[in-house]
Each structure stands twice: as structure tokens, then as C-alpha cells.
Write a protein that holds these residues in place. Structure first.
Motif, PDB file in Angstrom:
ATOM      1  N   VAL A   1      -4.784  -1.903  -5.047  1.00  0.00           N
ATOM      2  CA  VAL A   1      -4.201  -2.010  -3.702  1.00  0.00           C
ATOM      3  C   VAL A   1      -4.393  -3.412  -3.133  1.00  0.00           C
ATOM      4  N   ARG A   2      -4.592  -4.392  -3.995  1.00  0.00           N
ATOM      5  CA  ARG A   2      -4.654  -5.777  -3.556  1.00  0.00           C
ATOM      6  C   ARG A   2      -3.293  -6.420  -3.772  1.00  0.00           C
ATOM      7  N   HIS A   3      -3.256  -7.733  -3.828  1.00  0.00           N
ATOM      8  CA  HIS A   3      -2.015  -8.471  -4.064  1.00  0.00           C
ATOM      9  C   HIS A   3      -1.347  -7.938  -5.335  1.00  0.00           C
ATOM     10  N   PRO A   4      -0.021  -7.775  -5.334  1.00  0.00           N
ATOM     11  CA  PRO A   4       0.668  -7.252  -6.513  1.00  0.00           C
ATOM     12  C   PRO A   4       0.326  -7.991  -7.805  1.00  0.00           C
ATOM     13  N   LEU A   5       0.016  -9.293  -7.710  1.00  0.00           N
ATOM     14  CA  LEU A   5      -0.346 -10.033  -8.920  1.00  0.00           C
ATOM     15  C   LEU A   5      -1.622  -9.500  -9.553  1.00  0.00           C
ATOM     16  N   VAL A   6      -2.538  -8.957  -8.724  1.00  0.00           N
ATOM     17  CA  VAL A   6      -3.774  -8.408  -9.274  1.00  0.00           C
ATOM     18  C   VAL A   6      -3.455  -7.267 -10.228  1.00  0.00           C
ATOM     19  N   GLN A   7      -2.508  -6.417  -9.851  1.00  0.00           N
ATOM     20  CA  GLN A   7      -2.114  -5.312 -10.718  1.00  0.00           C
ATOM     21  C   GLN A   7      -1.577  -5.839 -12.042  1.00  0.00           C
ATOM     22  N   ARG A   8      -0.745  -6.866 -11.980  1.00  0.00           N
ATOM     23  CA  ARG A   8      -0.184  -7.418 -13.221  1.00  0.00           C
ATOM     24  C   ARG A   8      -1.262  -8.075 -14.070  1.00  0.00           C
TER      25      ARG A   8
ATOM     26  N   LEU B   1       0.828  -1.203   0.000  1.00  0.00           N
ATOM     27  CA  LEU B   1       0.000   0.000   0.000  1.00  0.00           C
ATOM     28  C   LEU B   1       0.864   1.255   0.000  1.00  0.00           C
ATOM     29  N   TYR B   2       1.938   1.254   0.779  1.00  0.00           N
ATOM     30  CA  TYR B   2       2.827   2.413   0.778  1.00  0.00           C
ATOM     31  C   TYR B   2       3.481   2.599  -0.588  1.00  0.00           C
ATOM     32  N   LEU B   3       3.885   1.494  -1.219  1.00  0.00           N
ATOM     33  CA  LEU B   3       4.519   1.600  -2.531  1.00  0.00           C
ATOM     34  C   LEU B   3       3.547   2.096  -3.593  1.00  0.00           C
ATOM     35  N   GLN B   4       2.229   1.939  -3.341  1.00  0.00           N
ATOM     36  CA  GLN B   4       1.228   2.377  -4.297  1.00  0.00           C
ATOM     37  C   GLN B   4       0.882   3.855  -4.146  1.00  0.00           C
ATOM     38  N   GLU B   5       1.508   4.530  -3.207  1.00  0.00           N
ATOM     39  CA  GLU B   5       1.164   5.926  -2.987  1.00  0.00           C
ATOM     40  C   GLU B   5       1.638   6.793  -4.146  1.00  0.00           C
ATOM     41  N   SER B   6       1.449   8.090  -4.028  1.00  0.00           N
ATOM     42  CA  SER B   6       1.472   8.988  -5.182  1.00  0.00           C
ATOM     43  C   SER B   6       2.778   9.033  -5.958  1.00  0.00           C
ATOM     44  N   GLY B   7       3.885   8.616  -5.404  1.00  0.00           N
ATOM     45  CA  GLY B   7       5.121   8.645  -6.165  1.00  0.00           C
ATOM     46  C   GLY B   7       6.335   8.631  -5.274  1.00  0.00           C
ATOM     47  N   VAL B   8       7.480   8.663  -5.934  1.00  0.00           N
ATOM     48  CA  VAL B   8       8.741   8.606  -5.211  1.00  0.00           C
ATOM     49  C   VAL B   8       8.922   9.817  -4.308  1.00  0.00           C
TER      50      VAL B   8
ATOM     51  N   THR C   1     -13.610  10.225 -11.539  1.00  0.00           N
ATOM     52  CA  THR C   1     -12.265   9.789 -11.174  1.00  0.00           C
ATOM     53  C   THR C   1     -11.998   8.466 -11.869  1.00  0.00           C
ATOM     54  N   ARG C   2     -10.935   8.415 -12.649  1.00  0.00           N
ATOM     55  CA  ARG C   2     -10.587   7.196 -13.384  1.00  0.00           C
ATOM     56  C   ARG C   2      -9.385   6.531 -12.727  1.00  0.00           C
ATOM     57  N   PHE C   3      -9.541   5.263 -12.394  1.00  0.00           N
ATOM     58  CA  PHE C   3      -8.468   4.481 -11.788  1.00  0.00           C
ATOM     59  C   PHE C   3      -7.852   3.566 -12.839  1.00  0.00           C
ATOM     60  N   GLY C   4      -6.585   3.248 -12.637  1.00  0.00           N
ATOM     61  CA  GLY C   4      -5.884   2.326 -13.523  1.00  0.00           C
ATOM     62  C   GLY C   4      -5.216   1.218 -12.742  1.00  0.00           C
ATOM     63  N   SER C   5      -4.471   0.389 -13.438  1.00  0.00           N
ATOM     64  CA  SER C   5      -3.820  -0.747 -12.785  1.00  0.00           C
ATOM     65  C   SER C   5      -2.848  -0.302 -11.701  1.00  0.00           C
ATOM     66  N   LYS C   6      -2.243   0.880 -11.862  1.00  0.00           N
ATOM     67  CA  LYS C   6      -1.288   1.354 -10.845  1.00  0.00           C
ATOM     68  C   LYS C   6      -1.974   1.681  -9.515  1.00  0.00           C
TER      69      LYS C   6
ATOM     70  N   VAL D   1      -4.475  -7.213 -14.180  1.00  0.00           N
ATOM     71  CA  VAL D   1      -5.247  -6.138 -14.801  1.00  0.00           C
ATOM     72  C   VAL D   1      -4.502  -5.575 -16.006  1.00  0.00           C
ATOM     73  N   GLU D   2      -3.198  -5.373 -15.866  1.00  0.00           N
ATOM     74  CA  GLU D   2      -2.406  -4.845 -16.978  1.00  0.00           C
ATOM     75  C   GLU D   2      -2.390  -5.814 -18.155  1.00  0.00           C
ATOM     76  N   ALA D   3      -2.267  -7.115 -17.866  1.00  0.00           N
ATOM     77  CA  ALA D   3      -2.235  -8.118 -18.932  1.00  0.00           C
ATOM     78  C   ALA D   3      -3.546  -8.145 -19.706  1.00  0.00           C
ATOM     79  N   TYR D   4      -4.650  -8.080 -18.983  1.00  0.00           N
ATOM     80  CA  TYR D   4      -5.961  -8.061 -19.652  1.00  0.00           C
ATOM     81  C   TYR D   4      -6.135  -6.789 -20.477  1.00  0.00           C
ATOM     82  N   ALA D   5      -5.637  -5.658 -19.973  1.00  0.00           N
ATOM     83  CA  ALA D   5      -5.750  -4.408 -20.722  1.00  0.00           C
ATOM     84  C   ALA D   5      -4.987  -4.498 -22.039  1.00  0.00           C
ATOM     85  N   VAL D   6      -3.789  -5.075 -21.998  1.00  0.00           N
ATOM     86  CA  VAL D   6      -3.003  -5.254 -23.227  1.00  0.00           C
ATOM     87  C   VAL D   6      -3.738  -6.181 -24.194  1.00  0.00           C
TER      88      VAL D   6
END
Length: 344
Positions: free
Chosen positions: A310-317, A91-98, A302-307, A319-324
Motif C-alpha cells: 500500500v505504498r507507492h506503486p513502484l514499491v509493488q513492482r 489504496l482503493y485500487l489495492q482493495e479486495s477486487g473489482v 496471514t501471508r501478504f504478497g506484492s499485491k 517487490v515483484e521484480a525481486y521475487a522473480v
């Protein structure tokens, strides 16, 4: 900005970090059982983390080491009050940026949702803007993939509004559309048939209000859970209304719902336009409303994307794979149409 966006990182950079005060309980919480939290950091940031007590040595790309150093300090601070696991770190790594990690500051007070049982902090720029939109506009749309917090944050805002006496009741609404299964064989009336599909809403309410209090409010009609069809003919004043899974509304149903909104009410409409379960040939009311209301004042989208997942990191991947894959299939369909037009 992502980790890879920092210019000219220096490979093989090493940093030594000392966490103060030196408290064994907090250090154990930070590192996790068998150092699993540190191993998770290593995997996510591509660095090496070694420690002896409260002294840590970090090695890797300079940009990633700097992020890890800031993250360790921030997590160590939080370890005083709450348990830490890979999900918390994710969750912390998913925050707004570096920048947010390198220059940690307290969450602005206005972005925090406070309920009697729980304090909820939106994560990342999209979640923060989503919460701000819900709090400042009468009708808000949250559009994006599963796991981005659309429904959870909407329920949190609803509970906070009810407890703060800004509304008199909460309505949770969902279209009665099957997600691959048929509703007809289920026992009971339509409300009872749709009840299992509203489980995520119930779970969020239970977490923020407690099971007994939720059931008591449902009995007193302070909280109402209803299929979308039951909204026809009603005018909803001084209520917080959440329409979940709105991608499965028709254009007529969406118009009907939006025109139910009365004085003193707030409406939040959530949905994922990549998971539409309407019959083939039916246009989603969510897609339709985005097209025709985008210029209307007083609404927010408000539009959300794969980034933002905030679930398991695999969920993000995933979602990205399906989008591609969707882009590839759409391209193939377009090429096929071109071939047909040219008689190929």
C-alpha cells in the motif's frame, strides 16, 4: 480478481458519469491540483477521463471504465471529509477486487480499528483477515514484504486494545540484529542502540496517540520498547506484544519469545522472510516457526504478497521484480548443484 480477469471486455467503451451534488470544493478535491488525480486514474486503469464540472466522460476497456466509474463515485463521497491524492486512490485500487469497487459497500464495522485520534480501515482481503485474526486469536503472524501494513495494523490493534482497557500495557520488541550496519559504534546501552531501528513503531504510535501521550506512557511503563534479549525470564500477562522484524530471530529466540506469553495477552509477530539479516548459516526463527506450528490450533498465519503493498506503486513492482529474481537465482543454484553432482 484483477482488472484483467473480467471476461470479454469491450474495447473503446464510453460512459458518462454525473456526480451529485455538484459541489465545487469536492470536485476540486477529487480532481486534484492540475487534475493530477484524474491523470493518475488514467495511468493506472489505462483509460481516458474528461470532465466539465461534475460531468465526466470515461473511455477505454469496458471493465476498466466500470471500475473507474465506481471509484469516482466512491472517492467523491470521501472528498467531503478528507483530502484526496494519488496515495488514497492507490489504496482503493489495492482493495479486495473489482467486485468491491463495482458494488461499494460500507466497511463492516468489525473490520474498522478505532483509536481516539484516528480510525484505521484495513485495505484488501489479506489486511482484513489479518486484523480479524489479531482480534480473535492470542498469537498472530503477519508474513510478507515491506509496505503491506503488517506492523502498522498491529500497532493500531494494540492501541485500540489499550484504550479499550482490554490490556494494561503495550510491548514493542525487536531482535538486535544489524541490517547491514553495526550496532557497536552507536552510543548508549543496547536499548538505546536499538531505538532507531524501532522508528516505524514509534511513528505509528505518534500518529495514533500523539507524541506527548506516547512519551508519558513510556515513562509510566505502560508502553515498553525493548530488544528481544530483554524478554528472557519474563512472563507477560494482560499485555499486547508486537515482535517486529521477526525474520531476524533465531529458532531459540522465537521459542523463548512465544513462551513468554501469559494470560490475557495478545502477541503479533511480523516479518519478511526475503530480508533476513542473520549471519550466514543461521536459520530464521520465523521460517522455523511457520514449519513447526502451522497445524497448532489457536494460532493464525496471514501471508501478504506484492499485491498487498500500500505504498507507492513502484514499491509493488520492485517487490515483484525481486521475487522473480529470487526464483531465477534459486533455479540457477539448483542447476549448479545438479551439475556438481554429475561431475560437470
Amino acid at each position: 480478481m484483477n482488472l484483467n480477469d473480467i471476461a470479454n471486455p469491450v474495447a473503446a467503451h464510453t460512459a458518462n458519469v454525473v456526480l451529485e451534488p455538484n459541489e465545487s470544493t469536492r470536485l476540486a478535491a477529487l480532481c486534484g491540483p492540475f487534475d493530477q488525480n484524474l491523470k493518475y486514474l488514467e495511468d493506472r486503469l489505462g483509460i481516458q477521463v474528461r470532465n466539465r464540472g461534475n460531468e465526466f466522460q470515461l473511455s477505454g476497456l469496458q471493465s476498466n471504465v466500470e471500475v473507474c466509474e465506481a471509484l469516482l463515485k466512491r472517492l467523491y463521497e470521501d472528498a467531503r471529509d478528507e483530502p484526496l491524492d494519488s496515495q488514497a486512490i492507490h489504496l482503493y485500487l489495492q482493495e479486495s477486487g473489482v467486485e468491491a469497487l463495482l458494488n461499494p459497500t460500507a466497511e463492516p464495522e468489525e473490520n474498522i480499528i478505532r483509536t481516539r485520534r484516528k480510525t484505521i480501515k484495513p485495505r484488501g482481503a489479506n489486511q482484513i483477515s489479518y486484523v480479524q485474526a489479531i482480534q480473535t486469536t492470542d498469537i498472530s503472524f503477519g508474513v510478507g514484504p515491506a509496505g503491506t501494513g503488517k506492523t502498522y495494523l498491529a500497532v493500531a490493534c494494540a492501541v485500540a486494545a489499550l484504550e479499550g482497557q482490554r490490556v494494561n500495557r503495550i510491548l514493542l520488541v525487536r531482535p538486535a540484529v544489524e541490517a547491514g550496519e553495526k550496532l557497536g559504534f552507536l552510543p548508549g546501552d543496547l536499548a538505546q542502540k536499538i531505538d532507531p531501528y524501532l522508528r516505524p513503531l514509534y511513528d505509528a504510535l505518534y500518529e495514533m496517540m500523539g507524541v506527548e501521550r506516547v512519551h508519558k506512557y513510556i515513562e509510566r511503563n505502560i508502553i515498553e520498547v525493548a530488544p528481544l534479549a530483554y524478554m528472557r525470564g519474563r512472563t507477560l500477562n494482560n499485555a499486547f506484544i508486537i515482535l517486529d522484524e521477526s525474520q531476524n530471530t533465531t529458532a531459540a529466540q522465537m521459542k523463548m519469545f512465544l513462551t513468554r506469553i501469559g494470560f490475557g495477552s495478545t502477541a503479533v509477530i511480523t516479518g519478511d522472510i526475503t530480508q533476513i539479516d542473520l549471519p550466514r548459516g543461521s536459520r530464521s526463527g520465523l521460517i522455523h516457526v511457520i514449519d513447526i506450528l502451522r497445524e497448532v490450533n489457536g494460532l493464525s498465519f496471514t501471508r501478504f504478497g506484492s499485491k498487498d503493498v500500500v505504498r507507492h506503486p513502484l514499491v509493488q513492482r520492485i517487490v515483484e521484480a525481486y521475487a522473480v529474481n529470487d526464483v531465477v537465482e534459486a533455479s540457477r543454484g539448483s542447476d549448479s548443484g545438479t551439475d556438481e553432482r554429475h561431475g560437470r
